[in-house]
Scaffold this active site. Structure first.
Site, short mmCIF file in Angstrom:
data_model
loop_
_atom_site.label_atom_id
_atom_site.label_comp_id
_atom_site.label_asym_id
_atom_site.label_seq_id
_atom_site.Cartn_x
_atom_site.Cartn_y
_atom_site.Cartn_z
N SER A 1 0.87 -1.18 0.00
CA SER A 1 0.00 0.00 0.00
C SER A 1 0.89 1.22 0.00
CB SER A 1 -0.88 0.01 1.26
OG SER A 1 -1.51 1.26 1.45
N TYR B 1 -2.34 -1.14 10.20
CA TYR B 1 -2.25 -1.18 8.74
C TYR B 1 -0.94 -0.56 8.26
CZ TYR B 1 -3.84 -0.92 3.88
OH TYR B 1 -3.96 -1.07 2.52
N LYS C 1 2.01 -2.81 6.47
CA LYS C 1 2.32 -2.54 5.07
C LYS C 1 3.77 -2.09 4.90
CE LYS C 1 -1.57 -3.74 3.25
NZ LYS C 1 -1.64 -4.95 2.39
#
Length: 255
Positions: A135, A148, A152
């Site tokens: 991401s 997150y 990532k």
């Protein structure tokens, strides 16, 4: 890599980016194996493109090992493996350990397990391609979603390590780092910080992947402005952090 005639495995292929990749790679002439914990959804995609569907819970190493074994032993050697499945967890210091552990398994360890069980086979046949979906949060971080952003970052770091370790043995690597993409993950968060630069369609992501794989380019940036943000971060880290803090204040409701 030319995808025509190649065997491609995509995790998280029942929807979102994975579905977009499956549809586009099939148009390029690849035979696509759609893997997903949602077997029914994967079967729908596979039927549409003339591929195969296999249930796989990427949070379990045994499922990933079995997925690779089944494809290699009953379909064909895997030319391109897209470790695409991922989950999003919002929150910061309050996020329970159980949620950290799950997102770590899905967003990071699934990539490790795929590489562990496939790369030795690829090395033995002198070539193969891995594409890891990370991401833009893995390059820039993201306000309001510590698990997150952290996982990532780890996914990008692992992809880099595979690339620098196995390039001389014929393994090529790309890491996909989009910002917001229209998918179930984004449903309900269309006005969140993740959509700061707009939401693109899975087909646009797939096109960027086709171009990167064809050129054997490591970094896949469907949102080109991410490269400019990376440059700003490198050139003035403190200034960049200050700007990110302002964005965090603006979108504090995301936490």
């Amino acid at each position: 890599m030319d995808l025509n005639g190649k065997t491609v495995v995509i995790t998280g292929a029942a929807s979102g980016i994975g579905k977009g990749l499956a549809e586009r790679f099939s148009k390029e002439g690849a035979h696509v194996v759609c893997a997903d914990i949602d077997l029914t959804g994967a079967q729908v995609v596979a039927k549409k493109i003339g591929g195969d569907a296999i249930r796989c819970d990427v949070s379990k190493e045994s499922d990933i090992r079995e997925l690779i074994d089944v494809v290699e032993n009953t379909i064909a050697p895997i030319d391109l493996f897209c470790a695409n499945a991922g989950i999003l967890t919002f929150g910061g210091l309050d996020v329970p350990d159980t949620d950290w552990e799950r997102i770590w398994q899905v967003n990071v360890m699934s990539h490790v397990w795929a590489a562990r069980h496939l790369i030795p086979r690829m090395v033995a046949r002198a070539g193969g391609y891995m594409m890891f979906t990370a991401s833009a949060a893995g390059l820039l971080n993201i306000p309001g979603a510590a698990p997150y952003g952290v996982t990532k970052h780890a996914a990008v770091g692992f992809a880099e390590w595979i690339a620098l370790t196995y390039r001389d043995r014929g393994i090529r690597v790309s890491v996909l780092c989009p910002q917001a993409v229209r998918s179930e993950m984004m449903r309900g968060y269309e006005d969140s910080v993740a959509a700061f630069d707009g939401i693109i369609e899975p087909a646009e992501v797939a096109q960027s992947c086709i171009e990167a794989i064809s050129a054997e380019r490591f970094l896949v940036l469907p949102h080109p402005q991410v490269f400019d943000y990376m440059r700003m971060k490198i050139e003035d880290y403190d200034g960049w952090l200050s700007n990110m803090n302002k964005i965090n204040q603006r979108f504090i409701g995301d936490i």
